[in-house]
Design a protein around this motif. Structure first.
Motif, PDB file in Angstrom:
ATOM      1  N   ASN A  68       0.838  -1.195   0.000  1.00 52.76           N
ATOM      2  CA  ASN A  68       0.000   0.000   0.000  1.00 52.76           C
ATOM      3  C   ASN A  68       0.873   1.245   0.000  1.00 52.76           C
ATOM      4  OD1 ASN A  68      -1.617   2.242   1.264  1.00 52.76           O
ATOM      5  ND2 ASN A  68      -3.202   0.696   1.238  1.00 52.76           N
ATOM      6  N   ALA A  69       0.508   2.263  -0.763  1.00 52.85           N
ATOM      7  CA  ALA A  69       1.328   3.476  -0.870  1.00 52.85           C
ATOM      8  C   ALA A  69       1.462   4.219   0.449  1.00 52.85           C
ATOM      9  CB  ALA A  69       0.740   4.407  -1.928  1.00 52.85           C
ATOM     10  N   GLU A  70       0.478   4.057   1.337  1.00 50.26           N
ATOM     11  CA  GLU A  70       0.519   4.747   2.621  1.00 50.26           C
ATOM     12  C   GLU A  70       1.117   3.885   3.726  1.00 50.26           C
ATOM     13  OE1 GLU A  70      -2.976   7.200   3.645  1.00 50.26           O
ATOM     14  OE2 GLU A  70      -3.764   6.598   1.705  1.00 50.26           O
ATOM     15  N   GLY A  71       1.555   2.705   3.366  1.00 49.61           N
ATOM     16  CA  GLY A  71       2.195   1.830   4.332  1.00 49.61           C
ATOM     17  C   GLY A  71       1.382   0.590   4.622  1.00 49.61           C
ATOM     18  N   GLY A  72       2.063  -0.404   5.163  1.00 47.47           N
ATOM     19  CA  GLY A  72       1.409  -1.649   5.528  1.00 47.47           C
ATOM     20  C   GLY A  72       1.937  -2.824   4.728  1.00 47.47           C
ATOM     21  N   SER A  73       1.245  -3.936   4.852  1.00 44.71           N
ATOM     22  CA  SER A  73       1.598  -5.134   4.100  1.00 44.71           C
ATOM     23  C   SER A  73       0.823  -5.139   2.789  1.00 44.71           C
ATOM     24  CB  SER A  73       1.263  -6.384   4.915  1.00 44.71           C
ATOM     25  OG  SER A  73      -0.145  -6.521   5.029  1.00 44.71           O
ATOM     26  N   LYS A  74       0.951  -6.223   2.042  1.00 39.75           N
ATOM     27  CA  LYS A  74       0.207  -6.327   0.789  1.00 39.75           C
ATOM     28  C   LYS A  74      -1.298  -6.466   1.029  1.00 39.75           C
ATOM     29  CE  LYS A  74       3.937  -8.272  -2.030  1.00 39.75           C
ATOM     30  NZ  LYS A  74       4.359  -9.375  -2.926  1.00 39.75           N
ATOM     31  N   ASN A  75      -1.687  -6.768   2.262  1.00 34.34           N
ATOM     32  CA  ASN A  75      -3.102  -6.923   2.584  1.00 34.34           C
ATOM     33  C   ASN A  75      -3.776  -5.603   2.967  1.00 34.34           C
ATOM     34  OD1 ASN A  75      -3.023  -9.746   2.232  1.00 34.34           O
ATOM     35  ND2 ASN A  75      -2.233 -10.033   4.304  1.00 34.34           N
ATOM     36  N   PHE A  76      -2.991  -4.537   3.127  1.00 33.86           N
ATOM     37  CA  PHE A  76      -3.577  -3.245   3.494  1.00 33.86           C
ATOM     38  C   PHE A  76      -4.185  -2.613   2.244  1.00 33.86           C
ATOM     39  CE2 PHE A  76      -1.763  -1.750   7.746  1.00 33.86           C
ATOM     40  CZ  PHE A  76      -1.561  -3.032   8.203  1.00 33.86           C
ATOM     41  N   THR A  77      -5.484  -2.335   2.300  1.00 36.40           N
ATOM     42  CA  THR A  77      -6.184  -1.856   1.105  1.00 36.40           C
ATOM     43  C   THR A  77      -6.756  -0.451   1.263  1.00 36.40           C
ATOM     44  OG1 THR A  77      -8.236  -2.914   1.871  1.00 36.40           O
ATOM     45  CG2 THR A  77      -6.813  -4.197   0.400  1.00 36.40           C
ATOM     46  N   PHE A  78      -6.454   0.229   2.363  1.00 37.51           N
ATOM     47  CA  PHE A  78      -7.030   1.548   2.590  1.00 37.51           C
ATOM     48  C   PHE A  78      -6.337   2.615   1.732  1.00 37.51           C
ATOM     49  CE2 PHE A  78      -3.324   1.643   5.298  1.00 37.51           C
ATOM     50  CZ  PHE A  78      -2.919   2.973   5.294  1.00 37.51           C
ATOM     51  N   SER A  79      -7.006   3.738   1.554  1.00 36.86           N
ATOM     52  CA  SER A  79      -6.412   4.894   0.884  1.00 36.86           C
ATOM     53  C   SER A  79      -7.092   6.151   1.407  1.00 36.86           C
ATOM     54  CB  SER A  79      -6.601   4.802  -0.638  1.00 36.86           C
ATOM     55  OG  SER A  79      -6.077   5.962  -1.275  1.00 36.86           O
ATOM     56  N   THR A  80      -6.319   7.021   2.051  1.00 34.44           N
ATOM     57  CA  THR A  80      -6.884   8.264   2.580  1.00 34.44           C
ATOM     58  C   THR A  80      -6.567   9.455   1.687  1.00 34.44           C
ATOM     59  OG1 THR A  80      -4.915   8.676   3.942  1.00 34.44           O
ATOM     60  CG2 THR A  80      -6.711   7.437   4.953  1.00 34.44           C
ATOM     61  N   ASN A  81      -5.469   9.359   0.946  1.00 33.48           N
ATOM     62  CA  ASN A  81      -5.075  10.471   0.072  1.00 33.48           C
ATOM     63  C   ASN A  81      -4.153   9.927  -1.009  1.00 33.48           C
ATOM     64  OD1 ASN A  81      -4.713  12.983  -1.014  1.00 33.48           O
ATOM     65  ND2 ASN A  81      -3.651  13.868   0.748  1.00 33.48           N
ATOM     66  N   ASP A  82      -4.689   9.739  -2.190  1.00 33.67           N
ATOM     67  CA  ASP A  82      -3.956   9.080  -3.269  1.00 33.67           C
ATOM     68  C   ASP A  82      -2.997  10.067  -3.932  1.00 33.67           C
ATOM     69  OD1 ASP A  82      -3.107   7.243  -5.084  1.00 33.67           O
ATOM     70  OD2 ASP A  82      -4.901   7.325  -6.338  1.00 33.67           O
ATOM     71  N   THR A  83      -1.818  10.238  -3.302  1.00 31.82           N
ATOM     72  CA  THR A  83      -0.864  11.235  -3.796  1.00 31.82           C
ATOM     73  C   THR A  83       0.456  10.633  -4.240  1.00 31.82           C
ATOM     74  OG1 THR A  83      -0.041  11.626  -1.543  1.00 31.82           O
ATOM     75  CG2 THR A  83      -1.849  13.030  -2.313  1.00 31.82           C
ATOM     76  N   HIS A  84       0.549   9.310  -4.268  1.00 29.77           N
ATOM     77  CA  HIS A  84       1.840   8.731  -4.646  1.00 29.77           C
ATOM     78  C   HIS A  84       2.106   8.985  -6.140  1.00 29.77           C
ATOM     79  CE1 HIS A  84      -0.914   5.443  -5.729  1.00 29.77           C
ATOM     80  NE2 HIS A  84       0.013   5.039  -6.581  1.00 29.77           N
TER      81      HIS A  84
END
Length: 240
Positions: A68-84
């Protein structure tokens, strides 16, 4: 085999849009010329001045690997601000074998990751206490101590932003134990303490590109040593 086999190199396709801000970053200019970056140690540091592109590249590697672009493992699917950035779409990761574990940990977005962990009721995997009920540094270390299992690839972005000097030494000890468990680390940092990790590969980012340097060749070591050797003198010239 070594821990660097999980990500042995990254390959750049050179197709960044000509109008993209990425073209202004020294790291992109370097990649357009050299086409790849190789990793030769279980622990690799990206070091250099702000604006050279080290965190941008680190993020791109993490996303290209599946994190995940905001951190975590491959199982993290959240997104609060898609800025990557879109750099992740222009690199390919070369692997000699597959990692059994992995995590992308960035100090600036650990709050978002902690919220997601609470929402999916996974605090039992992170010490049993909500990361929101711990200090910034405590939550950072809780993730490393409880969630980094070994046999994996761990990507850290400026961990010193969350950690005291004493906790940085603890982090170094944790990294050492995980390297013994066949792990690989890629870390962007400004910390001269972390950079002292034995036998690490240090890639210094500057306006001319990227070069591999020794610990004592880094600007971070030189400036910190000069300051600690004679802070009064340095402050005199700084404030004069």
């Amino acid at each position: 085999m070594s821990g660097a086999d999980y990500i042995s190199k990254i390959l750049f396709d050179g197709n960044v849009d000509e109008n993209s801000y990425l073209n202004n970053l020294p790291v992109i200019k370097y990649l357009k010329k050299e086409k790849e970056i190789s990793f030769s140690s279980p622990v690799t540091f990206f070091v250099g001045e702000n604006g050279t592109g080290k965190s941008t590249l680190l993020e791109a590697i993490a996303v290209a690997f599946g994190f995940n672009a905001e951190g975590g493992s491959k199982n993290f699917t959240f997104s609060t601000n898609d800025t990557h950035s879109l750099l992740c779409e222009h690199i390919e990761i070369a692997k000699r074998r597959f990692a059994k574990d992995g995590f992308f940990l960035r100090a600036e977005s650990i709050y978002n990751a902690a919220t997601y962990i609470d929402e999916v009721k996974a605090t039992h995997n992170y010490g049993g206490v909500s990361l929101h009920n711990q200090s910034h540094g405590e939550s950072f270390m809780s993730i490393i101590k409880n969630r980094f299992f070994g046999n994996g690839i761990y990507i850290l972005d400026e961990p010193e932003a969350a950690l005291s000097p004493n906790r940085l030494l603890t982090l170094m000890s944790e990294i050492n134990e995980l390297v013994k468990k066949d792990s690989q680390f890629i870390i962007a940092t400004h910390s001269p303490i972390l950079l002292a990790f034995p036998n690490a590969q240090i890639l210094e980012f500057n306006k001319d590109g990227i070069k591999e340097v020794s610990y004592t060749e880094t600007e971070h070591y030189k400036i910190t040593k000069s300051f600690l050797d004679n802070p009064e003198k340095m402050l005199y010239y700084l404030f004069d």
